[in-house]
Enzyme design. Structure first.
Site, PDB file in Angstrom:
ATOM      1  N   GLY A 291      37.655  25.090   1.668  1.00  0.00           N
ATOM      2  CA  GLY A 291      36.834  25.501   2.815  1.00  0.00           C
ATOM      3  C   GLY A 291      37.965  25.339   4.051  1.00  0.00           C
ATOM      4  O   GLY A 291      39.237  25.464   3.760  1.00  0.00           O
ATOM      5  N   SER A 292      37.579  24.695   5.004  1.00  0.00           N
ATOM      6  CA  SER A 292      38.267  24.634   6.135  1.00  0.00           C
ATOM      7  C   SER A 292      39.559  23.881   6.168  1.00  0.00           C
ATOM      8  O   SER A 292      40.373  23.917   6.992  1.00  0.00           O
ATOM      9  CB  SER A 292      37.403  24.404   7.537  1.00  0.00           C
ATOM     10  N   THR A 293      39.535  23.166   5.114  1.00  0.00           N
ATOM     11  CA  THR A 293      40.621  21.987   4.966  1.00  0.00           C
ATOM     12  C   THR A 293      41.983  22.814   4.960  1.00  0.00           C
ATOM     13  O   THR A 293      42.981  22.184   5.026  1.00  0.00           O
ATOM     14  CB  THR A 293      40.419  21.137   3.940  1.00  0.00           C
ATOM     15  N   VAL A 294      41.868  24.118   4.470  1.00  0.00           N
ATOM     16  CA  VAL A 294      43.145  24.864   4.308  1.00  0.00           C
ATOM     17  C   VAL A 294      43.374  25.636   5.625  1.00  0.00           C
ATOM     18  O   VAL A 294      44.533  26.354   5.480  1.00  0.00           O
ATOM     19  CB  VAL A 294      43.094  25.634   2.852  1.00  0.00           C
ATOM     20  N   SER A 348      37.087  25.012  14.069  1.00  0.00           N
ATOM     21  CA  SER A 348      37.009  25.545  12.875  1.00  0.00           C
ATOM     22  C   SER A 348      36.387  27.171  12.822  1.00  0.00           C
ATOM     23  O   SER A 348      35.453  27.429  12.059  1.00  0.00           O
ATOM     24  CB  SER A 348      35.878  24.737  11.979  1.00  0.00           C
TER      25      SER A 348
END
Length: 583
Positions: A291-294, A348
């Protein structure tokens, strides 16, 4: 008549006598040869019938944490075995033996009857020396003891997934016990003894070969941080009604894994009612869409290309983007019409990230993620570790480019994700990960521009500290950098995603001014208050990071300025004081 025949045939008589003499001489010579000249022959055959070699068990090597705290130790135990043929001749003692072993007499008798033709059978393994000696003192015919070692794990379930365990024969079966089995296992010795034909010990002759103990193994794990991570992760699962979770902490300078906790877990000292699902080291074996961690990794590719600067503006209104049949949406609807690159990370924004990805191309993002270790083996050598999947296309369609940029269409492990953030924290230098204590800082590889990495450190600090940032991840006294993420769970066995099933994630490092620790928190299927990473995983990150920084004595970089003391007017004594002028 015989004398007559001897007289008639004298040569035959003499031949018989000569043959008899030769036979007697041969026998006499063989007796002399065996007893005087070649006496080793009889000695060897005699020894083969009485001399035995009993194995001397080797002490398995000690496993400790980085500070010398024991994580796996070997303790002496007694194994009882029986000669079924001898034991079958003393049925009157079976009841006493069953009672001493704590077994049901009838079932025990049936077992002995089935083994009555065997010369070896285990009665019980892993008794304490005191328990074993008490049973041997009963002097039951055919019952014997063996000295062995059993592995004990002082930290129990706290380090179970890292350390693993050994089997009943003291061979590594999971975790570091398996990965370093040859290093930890010793070389058994031999003791020469004399036994009679019934197998009873007559004399302990000598030690033919000394046992060689296994080598000690010092891990990179800090048991203090491991306890902290275990406690907070367990509490988070209870508070959020989650199914499972993982938490990994690494030293960004040395690549050492300082803590690796998973829930659910198990007790390696008592595996009688073990759930196989609890044995998985999820941090290394479970793969998931990050998800958004990348997004910080994709943003790094944009900065590395030279085509984008942090102050550049991207239009994200109306919060959605149509690509063929697919619609990309932003969760936040109040972020404004335009965002700079830091604003895209703070809010995000999938739309903003996708537009940047279209400009630099999917190949640039793929290359950056690959250099940061996604889709690659970590080199830890952990049994069963998975490498995930980082897709590559000869020609990158828009849909695949967009989804890769904001964390879908690829799969990673928690260890890979924390390693990628460690590279950002280490000014773009990738150092190899290790589960063993490092005595020096290893040589690293510059996989990203140092300027880009430092820029990302500042941008991710704003993700935490900006007014719309992930305030639940803040750590008192320290500047922190990081990014939350939320991803739907893929269905097992079918295409698509499972309804109402999410993973909540947070990845970051601290202190931002001079990063030392990188951490990833993954919570699987929270079901109570919510499921967003900033709501579920960020508080866990905050508590564990705060405790870790204090335990490692890392200097705070966000203390409030000291307050100047207020001057106090000097006081003088006079006759009208409360003591009436008396001293």
């Amino acid at each position: 008549m015989i004398g007559l025949e001897g007289a008639l045939y004298p040569w035959r008589f003499r031949l018989v006598l000569a043959l008899l003499a030769l036979m007697v001489g041969a026998i006499a010579w063989r007796i002399i040869d065996l007893h005087v000249i070649d006496h080793d022959f009889l000695q060897a055959h005699g020894d083969a019938r009485s001399v035995r070699h009993i194995p001397i068990p080797a002490h398995r090597g000690l496993i400790t944490d980085r500070n010398g705290e024991p994580l796996a130790v070997s303790t002496p135990v007694t194994t009882l075995w029986a000669n079924g043929k001898e034991l079958a001749k003393a049925p009157a003692r079976w009841a006493d033996l069953a009672a001493a072993l704590g077994q049901e007499p009838k079932a025990f008798a049936q077992r002995l009857q089935q083994a009555s033709s065997r010369e070896f059978m285990y009665l019980v393994r892993g008794l304490t020396p005191e328990q074993g000696q008490a049973i041997l003192d009963l002097k039951v015919p055919g019952v014997y003891g063996l000295e062995e070692f059993r592995r004990f794990y002082p930290a129990g379930e706290v380090t179970a997934h890292v350390i693993g365990f050994t089997d009943v024969d003291d061979r590594g079966r999971e975790g570091m016990e398996l990965a370093f089995d040859e290093w930890l296992a010793g070389v058994p010795g031999k003791r020469q003894v004399l036994k009679d034909r019934r197998g009873r010990l007559i004399k302990d002759v000598q030690v033919a070969q000394n046992a060689k103990a296994g080598k000690a193994l010092a891990l990179s794990i800090d048991l203090r941080l491991q306890y902290l991570a275990h406690r907070e992760l367990r509490n988070a699962l209870v508070e959020n009604g989650a199914k499972a979770g993982s938490l990994v902490i690494i030293d960004v300078k040395t690549g050492e894994v300082l803590a690796m906790a998973n829930q659910p877990t198990y007790n390696p000292n008592n595996r009688r009612s073990l759930d196989p699902a609890a044995m998985r080291n999820r941090a290394m074996i479970d793969v998931f869409e990050p998800g958004s961690t990348v997004k910080p990794l994709s943003m790094s590719a944009a900065l590395q290309s030279g085509r984008w600067k942090p102050e550049n503006i991207v239009e994200v209104w109306p919060g959605s983007l149509q690509i063929g049949r697919y619609t990309i949406k932003d969760v936040s609807k109040t972020q404004g019409r335009e965002l700079d690159l830091t604003g895209i990370l703070i809010n995000s924004s999938n739309v903003g990230m996708s537009k940047i990805a279209f400009d630099i191309g999917g190949e640039s993002i793929y290359t950056m993620m690959q250099q940061l270790g996604l889709g690659q083996d970590t080199g830890l050598g952990f049994p069963g570790e998975r490498v995930g999947e980082l897709p590559n296309h000869r020609k990158w369609p828009k849909a695949e480019t967009a989804t890769l940029s904001y964390g879908y269409g690829l799969s990673v492990t928690a260890v890979q994700l924390v390693h990628a953030y460690a590279v950002l924290a280490n000014n773009g230098v990738s150092v190899p990960l290790t589960m063993t204590r490092a005595d020096r800082i290893p040589d690293g590889v510059q996989v990203m521009s140092a300027d880009v990495a430092k820029t990302m450190q500042g941008m991710l600090q704003q993700v935490i500290e900006a007014p719309r940032g992930v305030f639940r991840a803040q750590v008192p006294g320290y500047h922190v950098s990081g990014k939350s993420g939320t991803a739907r769970k893929a269905s097992v066995g079918t295409k698509g995603y499972t309804a109402n099933a999410y993973r909540s994630m947070f990845a970051g490092f601290a202190p931002s001014s001079n990063p030392r620790i990188a951490m990833v928190v993954v919570i699987d299927e929270p079901s109570k208050a919510g499921y967003f990473g900033g709501l579920v995983s960020a508080p866990v990150f905050s508590r564990v990071m705060a405790g870790s920084l204090r335990l490692m004595n890392i200097t705070p970089d966000n203390l409030p300025p000291p307050v100047a003391p207020t001057p106090v007017a000097p006081q003088t004594a006079d006759a009208g004081s409360s003591n009436g002028g008396r001293i």
